[in-house]
Design a protein around this motif. Structure first.
Motif, PDB file in Angstrom:
ATOM      1  N   ALA A   1       0.828  -1.206   0.000  1.00 43.13           N
ATOM      2  CA  ALA A   1       0.000   0.000   0.000  1.00 43.13           C
ATOM      3  C   ALA A   1       0.860   1.252   0.000  1.00 43.13           C
ATOM      4  O   ALA A   1       0.539   2.244  -0.678  1.00 43.13           O
ATOM      5  CB  ALA A   1      -0.931  -0.014   1.207  1.00 43.13           C
TER       6      ALA A   1
ATOM      7  N   MET B   1      -9.087   0.991  -3.079  1.00 44.30           N
ATOM      8  CA  MET B   1      -8.387   0.036  -3.946  1.00 44.30           C
ATOM      9  C   MET B   1      -7.646  -0.955  -3.064  1.00 44.30           C
ATOM     10  O   MET B   1      -6.945  -0.564  -2.131  1.00 44.30           O
ATOM     11  CB  MET B   1      -7.444   0.750  -4.913  1.00 44.30           C
ATOM     12  CG  MET B   1      -8.183   1.487  -6.013  1.00 44.30           C
ATOM     13  SD  MET B   1      -7.153   1.895  -7.465  1.00 44.30           S
ATOM     14  CE  MET B   1      -6.126   3.211  -6.791  1.00 44.30           C
TER      15      MET B   1
ATOM     16  N   HIS C   1      -5.270  -3.285  -1.290  1.00 44.95           N
ATOM     17  CA  HIS C   1      -3.862  -3.574  -1.023  1.00 44.95           C
ATOM     18  C   HIS C   1      -3.781  -4.091   0.405  1.00 44.95           C
ATOM     19  O   HIS C   1      -3.189  -3.488   1.285  1.00 44.95           O
ATOM     20  CB  HIS C   1      -2.987  -2.322  -1.188  1.00 44.95           C
ATOM     21  CG  HIS C   1      -2.260  -2.278  -2.486  1.00 44.95           C
ATOM     22  ND1 HIS C   1      -1.181  -3.081  -2.780  1.00 44.95           N
ATOM     23  CD2 HIS C   1      -2.470  -1.535  -3.588  1.00 44.95           C
ATOM     24  CE1 HIS C   1      -0.755  -2.827  -4.009  1.00 44.95           C
ATOM     25  NE2 HIS C   1      -1.522  -1.883  -4.519  1.00 44.95           N
TER      26      HIS C   1
ATOM     27  N   LEU D   1      -6.110   3.038   0.135  1.00 49.16           N
ATOM     28  CA  LEU D   1      -5.313   1.911  -0.341  1.00 49.16           C
ATOM     29  C   LEU D   1      -5.053   0.959   0.820  1.00 49.16           C
ATOM     30  O   LEU D   1      -4.373   1.313   1.782  1.00 49.16           O
ATOM     31  CB  LEU D   1      -3.979   2.403  -0.911  1.00 49.16           C
ATOM     32  CG  LEU D   1      -4.074   3.476  -2.003  1.00 49.16           C
ATOM     33  CD1 LEU D   1      -2.715   4.098  -2.253  1.00 49.16           C
ATOM     34  CD2 LEU D   1      -4.632   2.880  -3.284  1.00 49.16           C
TER      35      LEU D   1
ATOM     36  N   HIS E   1     -10.462  -3.192  -7.363  1.00 46.93           N
ATOM     37  CA  HIS E   1      -9.150  -3.702  -7.757  1.00 46.93           C
ATOM     38  C   HIS E   1      -8.180  -2.536  -7.977  1.00 46.93           C
ATOM     39  O   HIS E   1      -8.575  -1.454  -8.417  1.00 46.93           O
ATOM     40  CB  HIS E   1      -9.259  -4.537  -9.030  1.00 46.93           C
ATOM     41  CG  HIS E   1     -10.078  -5.783  -8.864  1.00 46.93           C
ATOM     42  ND1 HIS E   1      -9.749  -6.776  -7.969  1.00 46.93           N
ATOM     43  CD2 HIS E   1     -11.226  -6.190  -9.473  1.00 46.93           C
ATOM     44  CE1 HIS E   1     -10.641  -7.737  -8.033  1.00 46.93           C
ATOM     45  NE2 HIS E   1     -11.549  -7.403  -8.940  1.00 46.93           N
ATOM     46  N   TYR E   2      -6.916  -2.789  -7.685  1.00 48.45           N
ATOM     47  CA  TYR E   2      -5.912  -1.744  -7.877  1.00 48.45           C
ATOM     48  C   TYR E   2      -5.512  -1.634  -9.344  1.00 48.45           C
ATOM     49  O   TYR E   2      -5.257  -2.626 -10.007  1.00 48.45           O
ATOM     50  CB  TYR E   2      -4.658  -2.028  -7.049  1.00 48.45           C
ATOM     51  CG  TYR E   2      -3.586  -0.975  -7.257  1.00 48.45           C
ATOM     52  CD1 TYR E   2      -3.678   0.247  -6.628  1.00 48.45           C
ATOM     53  CD2 TYR E   2      -2.511  -1.214  -8.124  1.00 48.45           C
ATOM     54  CE1 TYR E   2      -2.717   1.227  -6.836  1.00 48.45           C
ATOM     55  CE2 TYR E   2      -1.551  -0.239  -8.333  1.00 48.45           C
ATOM     56  CZ  TYR E   2      -1.656   0.975  -7.690  1.00 48.45           C
ATOM     57  OH  TYR E   2      -0.712   1.940  -7.902  1.00 48.45           O
ATOM     58  N   GLN E   3      -5.507  -0.396  -9.827  1.00 47.23           N
ATOM     59  CA  GLN E   3      -5.001  -0.101 -11.171  1.00 47.23           C
ATOM     60  C   GLN E   3      -4.665   1.381 -11.212  1.00 47.23           C
ATOM     61  O   GLN E   3      -5.497   2.225 -10.862  1.00 47.23           O
ATOM     62  CB  GLN E   3      -6.042  -0.442 -12.247  1.00 47.23           C
ATOM     63  CG  GLN E   3      -5.483  -0.409 -13.663  1.00 47.23           C
ATOM     64  CD  GLN E   3      -6.485  -0.930 -14.685  1.00 47.23           C
ATOM     65  OE1 GLN E   3      -7.527  -1.462 -14.320  1.00 47.23           O
ATOM     66  NE2 GLN E   3      -6.188  -0.781 -15.949  1.00 47.23           N
ATOM     67  N   ARG E   4      -3.477   1.720 -11.643  1.00 46.26           N
ATOM     68  CA  ARG E   4      -3.029   3.105 -11.559  1.00 46.26           C
ATOM     69  C   ARG E   4      -3.496   3.961 -12.723  1.00 46.26           C
ATOM     70  O   ARG E   4      -4.002   5.074 -12.536  1.00 46.26           O
ATOM     71  CB  ARG E   4      -1.497   3.159 -11.506  1.00 46.26           C
ATOM     72  CG  ARG E   4      -0.932   4.567 -11.315  1.00 46.26           C
ATOM     73  CD  ARG E   4       0.543   4.621 -11.635  1.00 46.26           C
ATOM     74  NE  ARG E   4       0.783   4.401 -13.062  1.00 46.26           N
ATOM     75  CZ  ARG E   4       1.990   4.423 -13.631  1.00 46.26           C
ATOM     76  NH1 ARG E   4       3.061   4.604 -12.881  1.00 46.26           N
ATOM     77  NH2 ARG E   4       2.120   4.221 -14.921  1.00 46.26           N
TER      78      ARG E   4
ATOM     79  N   ALA F   1       2.222   1.741  -3.490  1.00 50.42           N
ATOM     80  CA  ALA F   1       1.159   2.251  -4.359  1.00 50.42           C
ATOM     81  C   ALA F   1       0.888   3.721  -4.078  1.00 50.42           C
ATOM     82  O   ALA F   1       0.629   4.502  -4.999  1.00 50.42           O
ATOM     83  CB  ALA F   1      -0.104   1.421  -4.166  1.00 50.42           C
TER      84      ALA F   1
END
Length: 263
Positions: free
Chosen positions: A24, A72, A74, A49, A83-86, A27
């Motif tokens: 986290a 997101m 983490h 996060l 879901h994590y996505q940048r 991220a």
């Protein structure tokens, strides 16, 4: 009914908040390099996060700001997270669907005479502090409904929290927006067949600890614990709401529905 939130600006100011987990924190640095750093009070939206535990921390610390929160994942459990996505974050924020949550208010009175208030977005639970079972009386809207529940504990859970501790204690899963809360016993001994109750969310629930000195009980609102309670009153908050944002293909209402069809 809660009025709809205004749409986010084309280029929203985003405050990123992260748990202490290494992933986290990495991220967080990555996202702040890409989108900038803004304080929560100056942001249009908060992005959390971590896992569900961290999301609850964010809601307790910053819920009074009235900012929508997009999580997101983490962390461990991510029921409240996306879901994590940048790279597509701004597009996802604009397309996200809101879920408005109204927390429970807990007022706990202790043996020493102190009163402690707290909010709970998932549940308020009472648990025995020793090896001896708790003896608890239950009043609804000022009227006694159960003279004595002998148990390990008992809880009141919101729809958003009904898939968490409540579900583990064999309580029902509640649809989001149902205006219902679950009153669920934890390992009830007497009445042996009592499975709990579904209540209108406006119901005031009062738990009375019948033998607090011999059989002490603690009360917990999400993660805020108060020990040696003698009476706990729980009601839905009249003036506090928070808005969580979810990707349309996997929003909170759909997740709660899907949980009821898992074998």
């Amino acid at each position: 009914m809660t009025p709809p939130r205004p749409p986010l600006p084309d280029a929203p100011a985003i405050a990123f908040l992260a748990s202490k987990a290494e992933g986290a924190q990495l991220a967080l640095a990555e996202l702040e390099r890409a989108y900038g750093r803004v304080a929560p009070e100056d942001a249009d939206v908060l992005v959390a996060l971590g896992g569900d535990g961290f999301m609850l921390q964010v809601l307790h610390r910053h819920g009074a700001l009235g900012k929508p929160v997009y999580g997101m994942k983490h962390g461990g459990v991510g029921f409240l997270m996306n879901h994590y996505q940048r790279d597509t974050l701004v597009e996802r924020l604009h397309g996200a669907e809101p879920a408005v949550l109204r927390p429970l208010e807990m007022l706990a009175q202790t043996e020493s005479g102190t009163s402690t208030g707290s909010l709970a977005y998932n549940e308020v639970s009472l648990l025995r502090q020793t090896r001896q079972a708790a003896h608890i009386g239950i009043d609804l809207n000022g009227k006694p409904r159960l003279d004595e529940l002998i148990c390990d504990g008992v809880m009141v859970a919101t729809p958003a929290g009904s898939t968490a501790y409540n579900y583990s204690a064999h309580g029902p899963i509640l649809p989001l927006g149902s205006s219902v809360v679950a009153l669920t016993p934890i390992a009830a001994f007497r009445p042996r067949r009592w499975r709990g109750a579904l209540l209108k969310s406006v119901t005031e629930v009062r738990f009375r600890v019948l033998d607090p000195y011999k059989r002490p009980v603690s009360a917990t609102a999400d993660s805020h614990e108060v020990r040696d309670v003698v009476e706990v009153t729980i009601r839905e908050s009249h003036d506090r709401t928070v808005t969580l944002l979810f990707d349309p293909e996997h929003n909170l209402e759909e997740r709660i529905m899907a949980e009821q069809f898992i074998a």
